[in-house]
Enzyme design. Structure first.
Site, PDB file in Angstrom:
ATOM      1  N   CYS A 256      -4.476   5.076  -2.070  1.00  0.00           N
ATOM      2  CA  CYS A 256      -3.167   4.649  -3.141  1.00  0.00           C
ATOM      3  C   CYS A 256      -3.598   5.150  -4.567  1.00  0.00           C
ATOM      4  CB  CYS A 256      -2.932   2.922  -3.127  1.00  0.00           C
ATOM      5  SG  CYS A 256      -4.506   2.168  -3.974  1.00  0.00           S
ATOM      6  N   HIS A 304      -4.205  -2.284  -5.547  1.00  0.00           N
ATOM      7  CA  HIS A 304      -3.231  -1.260  -5.014  1.00  0.00           C
ATOM      8  C   HIS A 304      -2.264  -0.683  -6.096  1.00  0.00           C
ATOM      9  CE1 HIS A 304      -1.413   0.538  -1.661  1.00  0.00           C
ATOM     10  NE2 HIS A 304      -0.196   0.222  -2.117  1.00  0.00           N
ATOM     11  N   HIS A 316       3.963   4.870  -1.834  1.00  0.00           N
ATOM     12  CA  HIS A 316       2.557   4.776  -1.884  1.00  0.00           C
ATOM     13  C   HIS A 316       2.080   5.133  -0.774  1.00  0.00           C
ATOM     14  CE1 HIS A 316       2.630   0.588   0.392  1.00  0.00           C
ATOM     15  NE2 HIS A 316       3.829   1.318   0.661  1.00  0.00           N
TER      16      HIS A 316
END
Length: 340
Positions: A256, A304, A316
């Site tokens: 990520c 994240h 993402h």
């Protein structure tokens, strides 16, 4: 012992699918621990999927710790290299000073070991006495200065060696941390993979679909971001479909924070490696004011991170088995939105 259970009647309505689901439920229950006695296949399947999500979340936290330790190890490696270079240069200078002092000592030895000032007093040329005395004073000052510089150089070398030793010790600690976090990531991902394999094929396929979002984000619409934010978003869009690989930062695969770091690098902006550091790489704005290109961090620990794409969606790198994709911005709790 005689069993009092009634035999299963043919035609009871249990299908092959129910049998498969029951087997998957048993496997999932073994992975998750004891399940309620009356839990049905659907309940157990939901519990298994929730456990997979939890394991992915924990794996992502461990991945960001791995990324941070690896980044810190690189920084310490640079410190070690620079300190060793300084030691080498300082040692070279000290060697030159020692050679110069050796030359002075050699000249005195060749003169018979008599102190130069005594040699001057015994000179048969008194007219040059003052001139030679001044020269002798300068030589003494030069030798004293050289000795002082050599002493300071030795002290600097000792300090730099100590600095290099400290950096090396830190580097070893970070290497140990990298290995520890790597094992944690691999363990959690292996557990998630085993749990997924216990689910029916159609459920696994549903989890692996390319996107939960509709892919209709319009970054050119109202509220567009700055030119560099739009360039970063454009780069993230070019990465759509590329695989998630933990610890990767492109261009062939990403985790990520690797995706967001790479996307902004294409816009000429250097971001830190971890999601936790990236959340502080700019100005925090409310989610209601998010613009395309902003960074959206998730969970309280910012483990994240994604790029806001507009129209309530982000791009993402989700988790292993799911490629870079669009998803709703509210897919998990948002902790911050950062405008770089």
């Amino acid at each position: 012992m005689v069993s009092h259970r009634r035999p299963t009647r043919p035609g009871s309505g249990r299908t092959v699918r129910a049998t498969v689901l029951s087997a998957a439920a048993a496997t999932a229950a073994a992975t998750l621990g004891a399940a309620p006695a009356d839990a049905g296949p659907q309940d157990t399947r939901a519990s298994a999927e929730a456990e997979v999500d939890r394991l992915y979340g924990e794996a992502e936290q461990a991945t960001e710790r791995y990324n941070a330790a690896r980044e810190n190890a690189g920084r310490l490696r640079g410190q070690v290299d620079r300190a060793q270079d300084r030691v080498a240069r300082a040692q070279e200078g000290a060697n030159r000073m020692r050679a110069a002092l050796g030359s002075m000592a050699g000249a005195q030895y060749r003169s018979g070991g008599i102190d130069p000032s005594v040699q001057l007093l015994l000179s048969s040329d008194p007219d040059s006495y003052l001139e030679r005395a001044a020269f002798l004073d300068r030589e003494g000052e030069r030798r004293a200065a050289l000795l002082g510089r050599l002493r300071r150089a030795a002290q600097a070398i000792a300090r730099t060696r100590a600095e290099a030793g400290h950096a090396l010790a830190g580097l070893e600690r970070e290497r140990t941390a990298v290995a520890r976090h790597k094992r944690a990531v691999e363990d959690k991902l292996a557990r998630a993979r085993r749990l997924l394999e216990s689910l029916p094929a159609e459920d696994r396929e549903a989890r692996g679909r390319a996107s939960r979002g509709d892919g209709t984000a319009d970054p050119a619409g109202p509220g567009a971001g700055s030119p560099r934010a739009m360039a970063a978003l454009s780069a993230a869009q070019r990465a759509l479909g590329r695989p998630y690989v933990w610890g990767a930062n492109g261009p062939a695969a990403f985790d990520c924070s690797g995706l967001t770091q790479w996307a902004y690098a294409q816009a000429g902006v250097s971001l830190p490696r971890t999601s936790q550091a990236q959340r502080y790489a700019g100005r925090v704005v409310p989610l209601s004011e998010a613009r395309p290109g902003d960074l959206v961090a998730y969970r309280a620990d910012a483990s994240h991170i994604a790029v806001y794409a507009g129209n309530g969606q982000v791009i993402h790198a989700p988790h292993p088995g799911a490629p870079v994709r669009y998803d709703p911005v509210g897919m998990m709790p948002v902790s911050s939105v950062t405008r770089v």
